[in-house]
Write an enzyme that holds these catalytic residues in place. Structure first.
Site, mmCIF file in Angstrom:
data_model
loop_
_atom_site.group_PDB
_atom_site.id
_atom_site.type_symbol
_atom_site.label_atom_id
_atom_site.label_comp_id
_atom_site.label_asym_id
_atom_site.label_seq_id
_atom_site.Cartn_x
_atom_site.Cartn_y
_atom_site.Cartn_z
ATOM 1 N N LYS A 45 -55.169 10.165 -37.637
ATOM 2 C CA LYS A 45 -56.548 10.346 -38.107
ATOM 3 C C LYS A 45 -56.484 11.150 -39.405
ATOM 4 C CE LYS A 45 -61.102 10.589 -37.879
ATOM 5 N NZ LYS A 45 -61.792 9.448 -38.495
ATOM 6 N N SER A 46 -57.423 10.947 -40.300
ATOM 7 C CA SER A 46 -57.408 11.706 -41.559
ATOM 8 C C SER A 46 -57.654 13.191 -41.289
ATOM 9 C CB SER A 46 -58.483 11.178 -42.517
ATOM 10 O OG SER A 46 -58.209 9.850 -42.886
ATOM 11 N N ALA A 71 -69.570 5.737 -37.929
ATOM 12 C CA ALA A 71 -69.637 6.907 -38.806
ATOM 13 C C ALA A 71 -69.230 8.061 -37.903
ATOM 14 C CB ALA A 71 -71.027 7.110 -39.381
ATOM 15 N N MET A 72 -67.919 8.264 -37.815
ATOM 16 C CA MET A 72 -67.399 9.334 -36.954
ATOM 17 C C MET A 72 -67.657 10.695 -37.598
ATOM 18 S SD MET A 72 -66.077 7.213 -34.786
ATOM 19 C CE MET A 72 -65.285 8.323 -33.657
ATOM 20 N N GLY A 73 -67.551 10.713 -38.948
ATOM 21 C CA GLY A 73 -67.795 11.959 -39.668
ATOM 22 C C GLY A 73 -66.541 12.730 -39.998
ATOM 23 N N ASN A 125 -56.487 9.482 -47.995
ATOM 24 C CA ASN A 125 -57.726 8.736 -47.753
ATOM 25 C C ASN A 125 -58.719 9.012 -48.874
ATOM 26 O OD1 ASN A 125 -59.967 7.445 -46.803
ATOM 27 N ND2 ASN A 125 -60.001 8.419 -44.795
ATOM 28 N N CYS A 128 -63.507 6.993 -47.390
ATOM 29 C CA CYS A 128 -64.445 6.964 -46.263
ATOM 30 C C CYS A 128 -65.837 6.573 -46.779
ATOM 31 C CB CYS A 128 -64.517 8.322 -45.571
ATOM 32 S SG CYS A 128 -65.680 8.298 -44.207
ATOM 33 N N GLY A 250 -59.643 -6.086 -39.505
ATOM 34 C CA GLY A 250 -59.995 -7.108 -38.522
ATOM 35 C C GLY A 250 -58.853 -7.879 -37.903
HETATM 36 O O1 RRO Z 1 -64.216 9.483 -39.759
HETATM 37 C C1 RRO Z 1 -64.896 8.540 -40.206
HETATM 38 O O2 RRO Z 1 -66.107 8.455 -40.014
HETATM 39 C C2 RRO Z 1 -64.286 7.493 -41.033
HETATM 40 C C3 RRO Z 1 -63.296 7.704 -41.993
HETATM 41 BR BR1 RRO Z 1 -62.538 9.375 -42.319
HETATM 42 C C4 RRO Z 1 -62.854 6.625 -42.791
HETATM 43 O O3 RRO Z 1 -61.998 6.737 -43.694
HETATM 44 N N1 RRO Z 1 -63.403 5.409 -42.562
HETATM 45 C C5 RRO Z 1 -64.344 5.198 -41.619
HETATM 46 O O4 RRO Z 1 -64.812 4.076 -41.460
HETATM 47 N N2 RRO Z 1 -64.768 6.249 -40.848
#
Ligand code: RRO
Length: 316
Positions: A45-46, A71-73, A125, A128, A250
Site C-alpha cells: 500500500k502507498s 476512495a480509500m483516502g 505514487n 491517486c 482490470g
Molecule cells: O488510497 C486510495 O484511496 C487510493 C490511492 Br493512494 C491510489 O493511488 N489510487 C486509488 O485509486 N486509491
C-alpha cells in the site's frame, strides 16, 4: 511449460504477476498471506510521511458489473511504523514499496528510510485520483515538471531502483512517462485508477463517502491497454527513454496478462481481481497464462512481448 521468470530493476520475479498497490499491502500479515500465493511479487500500500486514517465509507464499491470504485483516502501506517515492520519481516516474494508524500523533500526522506529498512525497490505514487491537500499525489502526476522534481529528489536520496506510478487522467501518458524516465526513474507503472463519480439515485447523492473516486476493475482494462501502448510505442520510436513497464488495469485472466505483455509490458500488477477471487487468483491466472502460451507456441514472455505493437507503429 513456458518460462515465466522475468527480471526488472530491483526485482527477480518467478512470474510476471505482482500484487498491485493498495490491495492487501498495508500490513505484514496481508503481505505474507499474498506472498504465500503464486504471485511473482508484491507491491505495498502507498506509505506516506505520517499515519492516515481511512476516509468515511463507503470507501470501495462494485457499483455495477466489472466497475470497482474506491476512495480509500491513502490510509497507511506512516513511514516509521512501516519501516519497523519491514526490518522485522522477511517476505518470500520480491516487493516494491509504494510511497507518496506532500513534496519532493518528504518523499525523498521516506525513500531513504525505506531503503535503510531493507526495501530493494520503490514505486513512487504520483497518481491517486482523489488526493487532497496533504498528499498532492494526482497534481504531481499531471505535471511533468513536478514529476521530474519528485523523481530526481528520490533518485538522489537512494541507490535502489525507483518506479513512477502514473495516472491515466492526462491527455498523453507518454509525456508523463517521459518526464519520469528523463529524471532517472528505472521503470514506469501504469495505470492508477480512472477519475470517476457515481450517484445513488435513491439517496440522491454520490455513492462513495469521499464523493469523488477512482475506477478500477475489468471495465478499465481497454483504457489501461491503450495507455500502456502509448508509452511502449513512444519508447520504440525513441521519443522517451526505454525502461520496463509494469502494467495494470482490470486484469482477471491469463489472456489479459498476455494482452498487456503483447503491448510491451514487462510484468503486470493485479488488484481488483483479488476482490473477486482473493489471492488464489494468482495461481489461476498463472495456469491460464501457461496454457495459453503452450497452445500458441510461446516459449517465454520475451517471444510475446510487444508483438501487438508491430501493427501500430504509425499511430500517434
Ligand atoms: O488510497 C486510495 O484511496 C487510493 C490511492 Br493512494 C491510489 O493511488 N489510487 C486509488 O485509486 N486509491
Amino acid at each position: 511449460m513456458a518460462e515465466l521468470g522475468v527480471e526488472v530493476p530491483g526485482l527477480a520475479l518467478a512470474n510476471p504477476l505482482m500484487l498491485a498497490s493498495g490491495v492487501q499491502g498495508g500490513t505484514a500479515a496481508a503481505l505474507h498471506r499474498v506472498a504465500a500465493s503464486r504471485c511473482g511479487g508484491l507491491v505495498s500500500k502507498s506509505i506516506g510521511p505520517v499515519a492516515r486514517e481511512i476516509y468515511p465509507g463507503p470507501v470501495c464499491v462494485e457499483s455495477t458489473d466489472s466497475v470497482v470504485l474506491n476512495a480509500m483516502g491513502l490510509p497507511n501506517p506512516g513511514v516509521d511504523s512501516f519501516t519497523e515492520m519491514l526490518s522485522q519481516n522477511e517476505f518470500s516474494k520480491p516487493m516494491l514499496v509504494s510511497i507518496f508524500g506532500p513534496d519532493a523533500e518528504s518523499v525523498a526522506d521516506i525513500a531513504k528510510k525505506m531503503e535503510a529498512a531493507g526495501a530493494t525497490a520503490l514505486e513512487l505514487n504520483l497518481s491517486c485520483p482523489h488526493a487532497k491537500p496533504g498528499s498532492r499525489a494526482l497534481i504531481v502526476g499531471q505535471q511533468p515538471e513536478l514529476i521530474k522534481e519528485y523523481i530526481s529528489a528520490v533518485k538522489q536520496a537512494v541507490g535502489i531502483p525507483v518506479y513512477a506510478k502514473l495516472t491515466p487522467n492526462t491527455a498523453q501518458v507518454s509525456t508523463e512517462a517521459g518526464a519520469a524516465l528523463e529524471a532517472g526513474a528505472d521503470g514506469v507503472s501504469l495505470i492508477n485508477t480512472v477519475s470517476a463519480l457515481e450517484v445513488d439515485p435513491y439517496a440522491g447523492r454520490p455513492i462513495i463517502g469521499n464523493l469523488l473516486c477512482g475506477m478500477s476493475g475489468p471495465s478499465i482494462r481497454p483504457i489501461a491497454q491503450r495507455k500502456v501502448a502509448e508509452v511502449a510505442l513512444a519508447m520504440r520510436r525513441g521519443e522517451i527513454p526505454t525502461a520496463p513497464i509494469l502494467a495494470m488495469g482490470g486484469i482477471t485472466t491469463g489472456l489479459d496478462v498476455a494482452r498487456f505483455i503483447m503491448l510491451g509490458a514487462t510484468a503486470v500488477q493485479i488488484g481488483s481481481a483479488l476482490i473477486y477471487g482473493d489471492a488464489d487468483v494468482f495461481g489461476e491466472i498463472e495456469n491460464e497464462l501457461n496454457e495459453f502460451m503452450d497452445v500458441q507456441g510461446y516459449s517465454d514472455l520475451e517471444s510475446m512481448r510487444g508483438i501487438a505493437l508491430d501493427t501500430m507503429e504509425g499511430l500517434n
